[in-house]
Design an enzyme around this catalytic site. Structure first.
Site, PDB file in Angstrom:
ATOM      1  N   ARG A 265       0.860  -1.176   0.000  1.00 36.14           N
ATOM      2  CA  ARG A 265       0.000   0.000   0.000  1.00 36.14           C
ATOM      3  C   ARG A 265       0.902   1.234   0.000  1.00 36.14           C
ATOM      4  NH1 ARG A 265      -1.898   0.527   5.408  1.00 36.14           N
ATOM      5  NH2 ARG A 265      -0.498   2.296   5.570  1.00 36.14           N
ATOM      6  N   HIS A 269      -3.041   4.581   4.980  1.00 39.18           N
ATOM      7  CA  HIS A 269      -4.213   3.701   5.119  1.00 39.18           C
ATOM      8  C   HIS A 269      -5.472   4.387   4.581  1.00 39.18           C
ATOM      9  CE1 HIS A 269      -6.938   0.762   6.836  1.00 39.18           C
ATOM     10  NE2 HIS A 269      -7.566   1.718   7.496  1.00 39.18           N
ATOM     11  N   TYR A 278       4.807   5.145  11.241  1.00 34.31           N
ATOM     12  CA  TYR A 278       5.093   3.729  11.463  1.00 34.31           C
ATOM     13  C   TYR A 278       5.870   3.050  10.335  1.00 34.31           C
ATOM     14  CZ  TYR A 278       0.745   3.334   8.689  1.00 34.31           C
ATOM     15  OH  TYR A 278      -0.228   3.449   7.718  1.00 34.31           O
TER      16      TYR A 278
END
Length: 372
Positions: A265, A269, A278
């Site tokens: 990805r 998100h 992160y």
């Protein structure tokens, strides 16, 4: 049953020990993967066109979200090979069970872009007719649609309809109980269902290493008697070959199949997420270099199947789609807030009726006060 037979049965369920590949990151063809039929050239050219349009759709949806025209949008940039392969592997009579991140798969299946985005705009529960498109509503709760997919697949089998169901799920969804129940249900019933796990490395911010200690998610199938495979999900040629093979197997009565597609990805998100908290930019850069769209274009050009004119035509089509999205989604919604209470129950519960009356009173007071 003898131990020799048992070992043979288990071996037929196990995936390859490394992801199936057909094309290298630079577009150079690799040795044809054993046991798989490569997609026809014309289908690959069509897949490229759909990937170009899908990526432009994704970019335009992201912009519309920043402009406040969509409530939220989970980008699938970098996962287009998985999305396009899932749509192209199915026939019209087959069913697709998507997640909230699979808008590009719906676009490739032929759905209207605005109807796809209706849910993400917060305008209605589902913008398209699931029965007409044989496409279930996009599912936000993780993995709940996998159990529904198995149930529908078994119903098709019992009625002799001959259809296959393909359920899309992310790596985070494989940590949910529904996913395991679905695999067990499918294995016991021998349902004609294919599970395609798009392993993009993260369940929002949780990396795969914190989700599972399995050598690969594809190995989860053997525990339920479900055959499985893992594939390079950024290699459209290999992904389509593997998924199409799984669909053909299910259609012929071979039972359920689990495919794990290793992908990434690229974007956050959703628009509400800060992915820099992160994961490192160096990691993202490595995956950008493995871009599935660029890889397929180099492969097709190298084989003389794609020319500048073909690329330009695909990009022009993509711009027409994006322009239509801007035009049709640029205005304000004209929905009725009270619609959220309709179609919940055939006979509304007292609690629901109370909530509806409360909202109606508040809306009436707001209108009477001029919106102040």
């Amino acid at each position: 049953m003898s131990s020799k037979t048992s070992r043979g049965t288990v071996e037929r369920l196990l995936p390859s020990f490394s992801p199936v590949r057909a094309v290298a990151e630079d577009g150079v063809p690799l040795a044809a993967p054993e046991g798989y039929e490569l997609p026809a050239d014309a289908l690959l050219v069509d897949a490229f066109r759909r990937m170009v349009v899908g990526r432009r759709f994704d970019a335009q949806a992201t912009v519309l979200t920043r402009q406040g025209r969509l409530a939220v949008y989970p980008s699938s940039r970098g996962q287009e090979a998985c999305q396009i392969a899932s749509a192209l592997a199915l026939r019209e009579e087959d069913w697709l069970f998507p997640t909230y991140r699979d808008s590009v798969a719906l676009l490739a299946r032929g759905l209207d872009p605005v109807e796809i985005l209706t849910l993400l705009r917060g305008e209605w529960h589902c913008g398209y007719d699931p029965a007409a498109w044989r496409t279930a509503p996009q599912c936000t709760p993780l993995a709940t649609q996998t159990v529904h997919a198995v149930g529908l697949a078994d119903a098709l089998r019992r009625r002799g309809r001959g259809g296959v169901v393909l359920a899309l799920v992310g790596d985070g969804g494989t940590s949910e109980g529904d996913f395991h129940e679905a695999l067990n249900f499918a294995g016991v019933l021998g349902a004609p269902v294919v599970f395609l796990v798009q392993n993009n490395g993260y369940a929002i911010s949780v990396p795969l290493a914190r989700q599972s200690a399995a050598p690969a998610l594809a190995f989860k199938g053997v525990g339920y008697g479900v055959a499985s495979e893992q594939v390079d999900g950024n290699d459209l040629v290999a992904t389509l070959a593997v998924v199409a093979s799984a669909v053909r197997r299910a259609r012929a009565g071979g039972g359920p199949f689990l495919v794990e597609a290793h992908t990434y990805r690229v974007e956050a998100h959703t628009n509400a997420d800060d992915a820099t908290r992160y994961r490192a930019e160096e990691e993202v850069a490595r995956w950008r270099a493995a871009d599935p769209l660029a890889r397929l274009e180099r492969y097709l050009r190298g084989r003389g199947l794609l020319a500048d004119g073909d690329v330009a035509a695909a990009e022009e089509e993509a711009e027409r789609v994006a322009g239509g999205m801007r035009e049709r989604l640029g205005g304000e919604m004209a929905g009725d807030p009270l619609e959220m209470f309709r179609h919940v129950f055939a006979e509304p519960t007292p609690q629901l009726a109370e909530q509806q009356a409360l909202l109606a009173a508040e809306l009436a007071a707001d209108a009477e006060g001029g919106g102040r």
